[in-house]
Design a protein around this motif. Structure first.
Motif, PDB file in Angstrom:
ATOM      1  N   LEU A 196      55.252  70.884  -5.632  1.00  0.00           N
ATOM      2  CA  LEU A 196      54.087  71.525  -5.030  1.00  0.00           C
ATOM      3  C   LEU A 196      54.044  71.116  -3.564  1.00  0.00           C
ATOM      4  O   LEU A 196      53.980  69.925  -3.247  1.00  0.00           O
ATOM      5  CB  LEU A 196      52.797  71.089  -5.732  1.00  0.00           C
ATOM      6  CG  LEU A 196      51.495  71.603  -5.092  1.00  0.00           C
ATOM      7  CD1 LEU A 196      51.415  73.118  -5.150  1.00  0.00           C
ATOM      8  CD2 LEU A 196      50.274  70.966  -5.751  1.00  0.00           C
ATOM      9  N   LEU A 197      54.084  72.106  -2.676  1.00  0.00           N
ATOM     10  CA  LEU A 197      54.070  71.870  -1.235  1.00  0.00           C
ATOM     11  C   LEU A 197      52.799  72.457  -0.647  1.00  0.00           C
ATOM     12  O   LEU A 197      52.416  73.582  -0.986  1.00  0.00           O
ATOM     13  CB  LEU A 197      55.287  72.517  -0.565  1.00  0.00           C
ATOM     14  CG  LEU A 197      56.663  72.175  -1.156  1.00  0.00           C
ATOM     15  CD1 LEU A 197      57.752  72.955  -0.427  1.00  0.00           C
ATOM     16  CD2 LEU A 197      56.928  70.683  -1.082  1.00  0.00           C
ATOM     17  N   VAL A 198      52.155  71.696   0.246  1.00  0.00           N
ATOM     18  CA  VAL A 198      50.917  72.156   0.868  1.00  0.00           C
ATOM     19  C   VAL A 198      50.993  71.923   2.369  1.00  0.00           C
ATOM     20  O   VAL A 198      51.401  70.852   2.818  1.00  0.00           O
ATOM     21  CB  VAL A 198      49.687  71.404   0.303  1.00  0.00           C
ATOM     22  CG1 VAL A 198      48.415  71.892   0.991  1.00  0.00           C
ATOM     23  CG2 VAL A 198      49.581  71.578  -1.208  1.00  0.00           C
ATOM     24  N   LYS A 199      50.617  72.930   3.135  1.00  0.00           N
ATOM     25  CA  LYS A 199      50.395  72.767   4.578  1.00  0.00           C
ATOM     26  C   LYS A 199      48.889  72.882   4.792  1.00  0.00           C
ATOM     27  O   LYS A 199      48.316  73.964   4.663  1.00  0.00           O
ATOM     28  CB  LYS A 199      51.142  73.800   5.396  1.00  0.00           C
ATOM     29  CG  LYS A 199      50.994  73.602   6.900  1.00  0.00           C
ATOM     30  CD  LYS A 199      51.744  74.680   7.681  1.00  0.00           C
ATOM     31  CE  LYS A 199      51.626  74.471   9.178  1.00  0.00           C
ATOM     32  NZ  LYS A 199      50.235  74.592   9.682  1.00  0.00           N
ATOM     33  N   ALA A 200      48.266  71.748   5.088  1.00  0.00           N
ATOM     34  CA  ALA A 200      46.807  71.698   5.183  1.00  0.00           C
ATOM     35  C   ALA A 200      46.350  71.905   6.618  1.00  0.00           C
ATOM     36  O   ALA A 200      47.044  71.553   7.574  1.00  0.00           O
ATOM     37  CB  ALA A 200      46.306  70.356   4.667  1.00  0.00           C
ATOM     38  N   LEU A 235      59.676  84.503   5.566  1.00  0.00           N
ATOM     39  CA  LEU A 235      59.244  83.135   5.287  1.00  0.00           C
ATOM     40  C   LEU A 235      59.401  82.201   6.482  1.00  0.00           C
ATOM     41  O   LEU A 235      59.014  81.033   6.397  1.00  0.00           O
ATOM     42  CB  LEU A 235      60.020  82.580   4.080  1.00  0.00           C
ATOM     43  CG  LEU A 235      59.840  83.331   2.762  1.00  0.00           C
ATOM     44  CD1 LEU A 235      60.626  82.639   1.643  1.00  0.00           C
ATOM     45  CD2 LEU A 235      58.368  83.449   2.378  1.00  0.00           C
ATOM     46  N   ALA A 236      59.962  82.699   7.594  1.00  0.00           N
ATOM     47  CA  ALA A 236      60.165  81.845   8.764  1.00  0.00           C
ATOM     48  C   ALA A 236      58.870  81.186   9.256  1.00  0.00           C
ATOM     49  O   ALA A 236      58.893  80.016   9.648  1.00  0.00           O
ATOM     50  CB  ALA A 236      60.828  82.635   9.894  1.00  0.00           C
ATOM     51  N   PRO A 237      57.724  81.877   9.264  1.00  0.00           N
ATOM     52  CA  PRO A 237      56.495  81.214   9.724  1.00  0.00           C
ATOM     53  C   PRO A 237      56.078  80.028   8.857  1.00  0.00           C
ATOM     54  O   PRO A 237      55.256  79.223   9.282  1.00  0.00           O
ATOM     55  CB  PRO A 237      55.441  82.332   9.648  1.00  0.00           C
ATOM     56  CG  PRO A 237      56.220  83.604   9.752  1.00  0.00           C
ATOM     57  CD  PRO A 237      57.498  83.317   9.034  1.00  0.00           C
ATOM     58  N   TYR A 238      56.662  79.924   7.668  1.00  0.00           N
ATOM     59  CA  TYR A 238      56.324  78.834   6.754  1.00  0.00           C
ATOM     60  C   TYR A 238      57.378  77.730   6.773  1.00  0.00           C
ATOM     61  O   TYR A 238      57.523  76.971   5.818  1.00  0.00           O
ATOM     62  CB  TYR A 238      56.175  79.364   5.322  1.00  0.00           C
ATOM     63  CG  TYR A 238      55.217  80.523   5.196  1.00  0.00           C
ATOM     64  CD1 TYR A 238      53.840  80.329   5.269  1.00  0.00           C
ATOM     65  CD2 TYR A 238      55.689  81.822   5.010  1.00  0.00           C
ATOM     66  CE1 TYR A 238      52.959  81.391   5.150  1.00  0.00           C
ATOM     67  CE2 TYR A 238      54.816  82.890   4.887  1.00  0.00           C
ATOM     68  CZ  TYR A 238      53.448  82.667   4.961  1.00  0.00           C
ATOM     69  OH  TYR A 238      52.577  83.725   4.854  1.00  0.00           O
ATOM     70  N   ASN A 239      58.151  77.645   7.871  1.00  0.00           N
ATOM     71  CA  ASN A 239      59.265  76.694   7.889  1.00  0.00           C
ATOM     72  C   ASN A 239      58.791  75.250   7.720  1.00  0.00           C
ATOM     73  O   ASN A 239      59.448  74.444   7.058  1.00  0.00           O
ATOM     74  CB  ASN A 239      60.089  76.838   9.176  1.00  0.00           C
ATOM     75  CG  ASN A 239      59.367  76.343  10.419  1.00  0.00           C
ATOM     76  OD1 ASN A 239      58.246  76.751  10.684  1.00  0.00           O
ATOM     77  ND2 ASN A 239      60.000  75.463  11.169  1.00  0.00           N
ATOM     78  N   VAL A 240      57.631  74.889   8.291  1.00  0.00           N
ATOM     79  CA  VAL A 240      57.125  73.520   8.140  1.00  0.00           C
ATOM     80  C   VAL A 240      56.760  73.243   6.683  1.00  0.00           C
ATOM     81  O   VAL A 240      57.051  72.165   6.152  1.00  0.00           O
ATOM     82  CB  VAL A 240      55.907  73.288   9.060  1.00  0.00           C
ATOM     83  CG1 VAL A 240      55.157  72.019   8.668  1.00  0.00           C
ATOM     84  CG2 VAL A 240      56.368  73.194  10.506  1.00  0.00           C
TER      85      VAL A 240
END
Length: 265
Positions: A18-22, A252-257
């Motif tokens: 599970l990955l989250v960018k907060a 998906l590039a904008p979600y690279n982080v």
């Protein structure tokens, strides 16, 4: 995006990350298996999680990573850093809050980052996932950028963290020079900070290369930045994540982080 594939199987939960960018305005979460296939990718307002996101986060994932933007930070040369002297570095952060102070080793740069998160944001995610790996966003950004930096010339990184927050970082002849965060509300704000960096580091009229990452608001930002360089690279995904349903079109590039955080320790 609110994407949940029928291929998501709760019985395989131990195999998923599970990955989250907060953030303060928006959170993004994803579920990724060991083959870099993502059956779930959901965005939602930070203060109003949608029901699908709440349900996913309530599941007992074994592997959880949360990326949080830093509040303040400084860099210490590795040879001078002493973990037992962490309190001595607080003066560089402008705070006395030792409990909310952490360090991260940037091995390729021979630096230790000493940083803090927003306390409320950090505690929110620690309550949800007490055993999660929590990473500062700049660590993922720099980890991905370094392999795109040449030993000659200047490379300016521009990472769009959130709606009005942009991180700028600079390498000159392969040497790390700068990492800072600024509020950006207009294209002229971008120009102001780029020109300031050009002047401060004696780079002339242009940058040899610009690395762009994050969610770029619109094409006008790309066009404005291109006036300062002939070479723009978009940081793509190192993890090569794909959605479980290949017929679903997505960039998906904008979600690279978010996705590349799985590569950081």
């Amino acid at each position: 995006m609110n994407y949940i594939s029928k291929q998501f199987n709760i019985h395989y939960l131990p195999e998923y990350n599970l990955l989250v960018k907060a953030g303060f305005q928006k959170d993004v979460l994803a579920v990724v298996d060991k083959k870099a296939v993502a059956p779930i990718l959901i965005e939602y307002p930070s203060e109003e999680p949608i029901l699908d996101a709440t349900r996913i986060m309530s599941l007992p994932f074994r592997f959880v990573r949360v990326v949080i933007p830093h509040q303040t930070f400084t860099f210490i040369p590795k040879e001078f850093f002493l973990s037992e002297k962490m309190g001595d570095y607080l003066k560089f952060l402008g705070t006395s809050d030792l409990e909310n102070t952490f360090s991260y080793s940037l091995d390729n740069l021979n630096l230790i980052a000493v940083y803090q998160f927003d306390g409320l944001l950090l505690n929110r995610w620690k309550r949800l996932f007490p055993d999660a790996v929590i990473l500062p966003e700049f660590a993922v950004v720099l980890d991905r950028a370094q392999e795109r930096v040449s030993i000659r010339g200047s490379v300016l990184g521009i990472h769009f963290v959130a709606e009005n927050t942009v991180d700028f970082y600079l390498f000159k002849n392969g040497v790390f020079q700068l990492y800072n965060s600024f509020e950006i509300h207009t294209l002229d704000d971008i120009s102001y900070y780029v020109l300031n960096i050009l002047t401060q580091f004696n780079l002339g009229d242009s940058i040899n290369k610009v690395l762009l990452s994050g969610e770029i608001p619109n094409e006008s930002y790309y066009k404005r930045i291109s006036t300062y360089t002939a070479d723009i690279e978009i940081l793509d995904l190192k993890t090569k994540v794909v959605l479980a349903d290949r017929e679903v079109e997505s960039n998906l590039a904008p979600y690279n982080v978010l996705f590349d955080s799985i590569l950081c320790e």
